[in-house]
Scaffold this active site. Sequence first.
Site, PDB file in Angstrom:
ATOM      1  CG  ASP A 243      85.260  -4.507 -25.004  1.00  0.00           C
ATOM      2  OD1 ASP A 243      85.995  -5.504 -24.862  1.00  0.00           O
ATOM      3  OD2 ASP A 243      85.613  -3.341 -24.720  1.00  0.00           O
TER       4      ASP A 243
ATOM      5  CG  ASP B 243      88.840  -7.403 -25.135  1.00  0.00           C
ATOM      6  OD1 ASP B 243      89.312  -8.101 -24.219  1.00  0.00           O
ATOM      7  OD2 ASP B 243      89.052  -6.182 -25.217  1.00  0.00           O
TER       8      ASP B 243
ATOM      9  CG  ASP C  77      85.735  -4.598 -21.060  1.00  0.00           C
ATOM     10  OD1 ASP C  77      85.078  -5.402 -20.361  1.00  0.00           O
ATOM     11  OD2 ASP C  77      86.752  -4.931 -21.696  1.00  0.00           O
TER      12      ASP C  77
ATOM     13  NE  ARG D  93      90.221  -9.444 -17.514  1.00  0.00           N
ATOM     14  CZ  ARG D  93      90.911  -8.966 -18.540  1.00  0.00           C
ATOM     15  NH1 ARG D  93      90.280  -8.345 -19.524  1.00  0.00           N
ATOM     16  NH2 ARG D  93      92.221  -9.104 -18.593  1.00  0.00           N
TER      17      ARG D  93
END
Length: 420
Positions: free
Chosen positions: A205, A244, A248, A300
């Site tokens: 990330d 990715d 997060d 997301r």
Amino acid sequence: MKKVMLATALFLGLTPAGANAADLGHQTLGSNDGWGAYSTGTTGGSKASSSNVYTVSNRNQLVSALGKETNTTPKIIYIKGTIDMNVDDNLKPLGLNDYKDPEYDLDKYLKAYDPSTWGKKEPSGTQEEARARSQKNQKARVMVDIPANTTIVGSGTNAKVVGGNFQIKSDNVIIRNIEFQDAYDYFPQWDPTDGSSGNWNSQYDNITINGGTHIWIDHCTFNDGSRPDSTSPKYYGRKYQHHDGQTDASNGANYITMSYNYYHDHDKSSIFGSSDSKTSDDGKLKITLHHNRYKNIVQRAPRVRFGQVHVYNNYYEGSTSSSSYPFSYAWGIGKSSKIYAQNNVIDVPGLSAAKTISVFSGGTALYDSGTLLNGTQINASAANGLSSSVGWTPSLHGSIDASANVKSNVINQAGAGKLN
């Protein structure tokens, strides 16, 4: 001791920051600005002594200024210009062939784990082990741990971190005014158990909050840089995905505010909670998202498990027919999630109210008020037959803008380079 630290800093090329830049570095999160303000609040390295204030312009200097993960001394780090994380200790650029294990070969990997012969088992054996070693080689260069009591801010309007993954396991961290580009994994892993057709998954990330607490991420920009996944080939009928998430949070991460960030041209933006089985996350993952801009993000934004997440005054724009990043959904309603959404704006032509969100296993509730979809007020919770009772009401927040003002406010203010 201070003189020794300062001399060491100068020897490494780390220079004390100027007075103008220091104003930004010493700022702290407001006392009611989201979950990050809870209890002790988020102050980062604002109490740093002058010998622990640095300006860095390359990977070596950044790593040196951070110190070890156990270095809890308050510190302020100003990033000047572009820092490429895919470099060796001599700042020579590193790529696939530099990280690749001698036994790893993509063609052999594709042949070994072809679903038509390998089936739905998780990959194992020579090529998967070589891929994992290759990925470990890259991880050692691009992933850096951010210790407690740290502020990292961009100096001026063009600070960038390219190819890096900041990992936060600590408490009390501030990251502001930086553009994060291209957290690129050279060695994606095939997972035949991910979805009905399998998927390629990557490791990095831009920012991973792995159990970290009291975090403020503000006025940053996140994108895939010059290597968007939209240009990647497909193997086994699935996109060979090198990126990715962007921001997060998992493994008990808590008390986080993400504000005025600009997320664009990316697939999976933010997932809060890594697994339905991670029930220890219940009561944690308390996160506020406000005044963020999401442009050409597929999904997301965020997807949530367990957490009490306040989502207000964010602006979403995209297209379901985009050939590069087709909009799928904004909010993912996952297991025991408790999203409280207020006055957000979504501009995606032709999108129905029900399709603004995606409901996953164990997701039952969403509070949604003031959402504008293509100029019309909707209620995504009602459109999906969800309960509007999420069991909490946010109290830590500033003034909430009227929905009609969100688009212009966010476009004008969100992203790196707008604080100076």
